[in-house]
Design a protein around this motif. Sequence first.
Motif, PDB file in Angstrom:
ATOM      1  N   ASP A 168     -48.522 -69.413 110.351  1.00  0.00           N
ATOM      2  CA  ASP A 168     -47.770 -69.038 111.551  1.00  0.00           C
ATOM      3  C   ASP A 168     -46.259 -69.036 111.349  1.00  0.00           C
ATOM      4  OD1 ASP A 168     -50.114 -68.765 113.056  1.00  0.00           O
ATOM      5  OD2 ASP A 168     -50.175 -70.915 113.483  1.00  0.00           O
ATOM      6  N   ARG A 220     -52.714 -60.472 123.066  1.00  0.00           N
ATOM      7  CA  ARG A 220     -51.491 -59.910 122.489  1.00  0.00           C
ATOM      8  C   ARG A 220     -50.825 -58.934 123.468  1.00  0.00           C
ATOM      9  NH1 ARG A 220     -52.013 -64.067 120.014  1.00  0.00           N
ATOM     10  NH2 ARG A 220     -51.920 -64.250 117.737  1.00  0.00           N
ATOM     11  N   THR A 228     -46.902 -61.399 119.897  1.00  0.00           N
ATOM     12  CA  THR A 228     -46.499 -60.381 118.932  1.00  0.00           C
ATOM     13  C   THR A 228     -46.942 -60.746 117.521  1.00  0.00           C
ATOM     14  OG1 THR A 228     -44.336 -61.362 118.383  1.00  0.00           O
ATOM     15  CG2 THR A 228     -44.447 -59.960 120.343  1.00  0.00           C
ATOM     16  N   HIS A 229     -47.610 -61.886 117.379  1.00  0.00           N
ATOM     17  CA  HIS A 229     -48.030 -62.364 116.061  1.00  0.00           C
ATOM     18  C   HIS A 229     -49.306 -61.640 115.619  1.00  0.00           C
ATOM     19  CE1 HIS A 229     -47.347 -65.225 112.892  1.00  0.00           C
ATOM     20  NE2 HIS A 229     -48.575 -65.689 112.936  1.00  0.00           N
ATOM     21  N   THR A 230     -49.605 -61.716 114.336  1.00  0.00           N
ATOM     22  CA  THR A 230     -50.828 -61.098 113.829  1.00  0.00           C
ATOM     23  C   THR A 230     -52.059 -61.814 114.379  1.00  0.00           C
ATOM     24  OG1 THR A 230     -50.740 -62.534 111.885  1.00  0.00           O
ATOM     25  CG2 THR A 230     -49.716 -60.353 111.698  1.00  0.00           C
ATOM     26  N   GLY A 231     -53.167 -61.110 114.433  1.00  0.00           N
ATOM     27  CA  GLY A 231     -54.412 -61.706 114.884  1.00  0.00           C
ATOM     28  C   GLY A 231     -54.429 -61.995 116.365  1.00  0.00           C
ATOM     29  N   THR A 232     -55.329 -62.885 116.773  1.00  0.00           N
ATOM     30  CA  THR A 232     -55.450 -63.239 118.194  1.00  0.00           C
ATOM     31  C   THR A 232     -55.461 -64.752 118.387  1.00  0.00           C
ATOM     32  OG1 THR A 232     -57.889 -63.197 118.058  1.00  0.00           O
ATOM     33  CG2 THR A 232     -56.775 -61.147 118.692  1.00  0.00           C
ATOM     34  N   THR A 241     -50.724 -70.156 117.809  1.00  0.00           N
ATOM     35  CA  THR A 241     -49.711 -70.294 116.766  1.00  0.00           C
ATOM     36  C   THR A 241     -49.152 -71.715 116.774  1.00  0.00           C
ATOM     37  OG1 THR A 241     -48.224 -69.180 118.354  1.00  0.00           O
ATOM     38  CG2 THR A 241     -49.020 -67.890 116.482  1.00  0.00           C
TER      39      THR A 241
END
Length: 394
Positions: free
Chosen positions: A26, A291, A331-335, A338
């Motif tokens: 993360d 997201r 806005t981070h990758t995946g679901t 973090t």
Amino acid sequence: MFKRIHLTVLDSVGIGAQHDAREFGDEGAHTLKHLLEDSPVTLGNLEKMGLGCIDALPGIGCPEAPQAFYSKMAEISRGKDTMTGHWEIAGLNIKEPFKVYPDGFPEELLDKIKEATGRGIVGNIPASGTEIIKDYGEHQLETGDLIIYTSNDPVLQIAAHEEVIPLEELYEICEKVREMTKEPEFLVGRVIARPFTGTNKHDFTRTENRHDYALEPFGRTVLNALQDDGKDVIAIGKINDIFTGSGITDSVRTKSNDDGVDKLLEVMDRDFEGLSFLNLVDFDALYGHRRDPAGYSNALKEFDERLPEIVEKLGEDDLLIITADHGNDPTHTGTDHTREYVPLLITSKRDLDYGPIRQSETFSDLAATIAENFGVEYETEGRSLLSEIIKDEE
């Protein structure tokens, strides 16, 4: 000292990657900063309390005279899920993380579920709850098979159409699965019943009859200490589920963030001594995992607009604490959640010397603070913040 503490958890509202975020994949995550960059909104009341003083946030300044104590907290436990975060807030350090099942659950467990329920199983993948009922809901209408899915959290979720598998049966199934998944071999943090309605994939809708079956906390929490001392511990929202009722003297269910605020205001009208503990889950469940930074920003704005109602209801002997349990950068990758620091805002009706307080090395500083305030015996790795809060009253 305060007669009542009102603890509100803004589920997943993180404020920047924690020092060990790289270990969790993360690095660079920042829920508040990134959602406000993507979808700017005004958070005037949180700004007045000092939210923008904790870290630089788009569109949120740092007032010269904040209306709250402000800081941030780090999570020491080896996890970034809801249960781990809340249990640490209540005083525990979870050193062994819960298991996750990114490739689905083992066939041995699925066979046990089939045998115990007499039903087939479809899904068995990490998935969005809204998407998986679109994919398999029509199949369930035809077959009655259970829709089982997971996420990057340590959860096993069972989705079922309320007209195919009645709520009572779904709950019984989840209770059976909960027993199966208490052993280390198949250990999960929560089993969640996810009922839905509708006629086809275009109108399937999850209902408000969700029910969580969590593990009992691995140790004694400050909630137990309060209850043992005769204090009230009023759980609002999914708090009762997270702690499986342990240390809870009363629980109030909620339907949404807005309803959660309504229920908190009703609880604040009661005459009690102790803790009210509220979780506002929509930030996480509806917007973080999906997201959806725009939806997330709007939800924060809606909470911000209702914050004055909460502050206005505070009595002279009330303390309000606002924090979070982990991050979920939309806005981070995946679901997944973090690994982030969480904001900490503490205020009251008293004329205190509001401003910065020390950064907490563990969420359990809140457990220590609560224990010291109410004069109950409780051992935790956290250090109380009470002396910094009431230093000008001593």
